[in-house]
Design an enzyme around this catalytic site. Sequence first.
Site, short mmCIF file in Angstrom:
data_model
loop_
_atom_site.label_atom_id
_atom_site.label_comp_id
_atom_site.label_asym_id
_atom_site.label_seq_id
_atom_site.Cartn_x
_atom_site.Cartn_y
_atom_site.Cartn_z
N GLU A 137 1.12 -1.33 -0.02
CA GLU A 137 0.07 0.05 0.00
C GLU A 137 0.82 1.30 -0.18
O GLU A 137 0.54 2.47 -0.60
CB GLU A 137 -0.89 0.03 1.24
N ARG A 179 0.63 3.88 -3.19
CA ARG A 179 0.03 5.18 -2.73
C ARG A 179 1.00 6.18 -2.60
O ARG A 179 1.01 7.13 -3.51
CB ARG A 179 -0.98 4.95 -1.54
N GLU A 202 -12.26 0.14 -10.25
CA GLU A 202 -12.14 -0.99 -11.21
C GLU A 202 -13.03 -0.82 -12.18
O GLU A 202 -12.49 -0.87 -13.44
CB GLU A 202 -12.10 -2.30 -10.40
#
Length: 582
Positions: free
Chosen positions: A209, A213, A476
């Site tokens: 993550e 990010r 998505e």
Amino acid sequence: MPVATLLPFTATPSRKSASPTSFRLTEKFILLLVFSGFITLCFGAIFFLPDSSKLLSGVRMATWPQKSAKPPCTPGASSQFEMPRASRSVSRRGRHLATFSRINVLLHLVLSFTENMGTHSNFVLSSTPQMMKFAWESYKRYAWGSNELRPVSKQGHSSNLFGNIQGASIVDALDTLYMMEMYNEFEDATEWVEKNLDFNVNGEVSVFEVNIRFVGGLLSAYYLSGKEVYRRKAVELGEKLLSAFKTPTGIPWALLNLKSGVGRNWPWASGGSSILAEYGTLHLEFMHLSKLSGKPVFAEKVMNIRKVLNRLDKPQGLYPNYLNPNSGQWGQHHVSVGGLGDSFYEYLLKAWLMSDKTDEEGKKLYYEALQAIETNLIRKSSGGLTYIAEWKGGLLEHKMGHLTCFAGGMFALGADGAPGDKTGHQMELAAEIARTCHESYARTNLKLGPEAFRFDGGVEAIATRQNEKYFILRPEVIETYMYMWRFTHDPKYRQWGWEAVQALEQHCRLDGGYSGVRDVYAGRPSHDDVQQSFFLAETLKYLYLLFSDDNHLPFEHWVFNTEAHPLPIIRKDKTDKSQPPL
């Protein structure tokens, strides 16, 4: 020191596609009906409107006046994101147009309508920056410096994924702010990064993550703006993440204490295994870290992951989701193109594309994996919906996750490089996945997609378990719409995107920001009170690009990491002695 070079924003994909203005027969009929009614309304306006200027002020399109000058940037940046937006100041200018006749009002209305009748693209293009502005201002008002926003309780929210690192929403939003020309906000974010973004913290972070990010967001902000602080911060964080690779095999740990450098894996992950989608989703960022730092170690670490995988037998050609970093052996034989597996496959394809198509190993691995997925996982329901099931020890679970819906865009992106004559087949497969994921939205009360949906027990594309009915602002499905629009220009993808905008505005927008919902089948939404950072990084960015011209971040110059942070293709220039060997 390497300098950011802004890439061309004018080229378009070379894929053969339908005309942007082509419509199916049913669409033409519907548009004709709407247009006829609109003309009738306008003729009525000719006889009943006393002052045409008042009507014009509500429909005229103009360019938004900029609040400030653009930030310092490398040459060529001044025109890269010039997009028309609806102007709030037009209503004042409209009062000066009282001399226009009513017939001019009619002509203006007709022209305005016909310009957008197929997709409402200009209208939505002007709406998405407004959504971004509202989400950003809400975060800044109630949670500035925190990782994320709680829009119901109007306070900050910090996930344990980031340890004690703060500002995830700020870093995740940087490139979206820049692309949407929100330069005042971008400068505020830059100031926070310079003064407050600190990686010298005693806390355990998710390597995956933090990489997608923070490292991805910082790299993208650097390549777009040229600001040195972003390059420096990205390399600093990347160097800290190198400690995660201190395992017998070089397969990185999932969790890492940034201060002590001690790593471990999730205790629930198949006997302490590393997860395919986590250790397989470092390649793009680490290759760029080597390029910008001049240190080959980043590239060496991710290339070693491939060496480990190449030595292993793949059941049915598939990659299990779990791999033990000590023994180098697979854990449970659970295979998914959704959660736990998804972005590994995405990064094989994008590694090849980002290498200027010189990474032949990445290409080979991607298309071999895709063939195994199609053979073993892709099925069609009795109702004609194509879906990607999950594989558990040789048995199929007929479930498809929202996360899996990215695959439609991936199939489309990779179709041109497909071996043999499979380009058309992979585009058809991409379109079928896009349709299935749209159905998962259309079959809910809120017109938002569930976390997972099933194809068994007499149901299709519907969540049957309560813990799969939530929606957390995921990107998505819209991501796939964006890719499909770019490659086909079929107007239905923009229409589907517009449906998503309407649902987000109706059910997720609150006074304090945007929130996910707990049950998309409920009559009224129950909000989960989190505005995810990826809503700013991915969902709103993909919506913006869906309704933008194709020459904004063209695919032949940029690839998106799995958090939608654009990274430039690394060109192989033999005369460039400063570029480290990759």
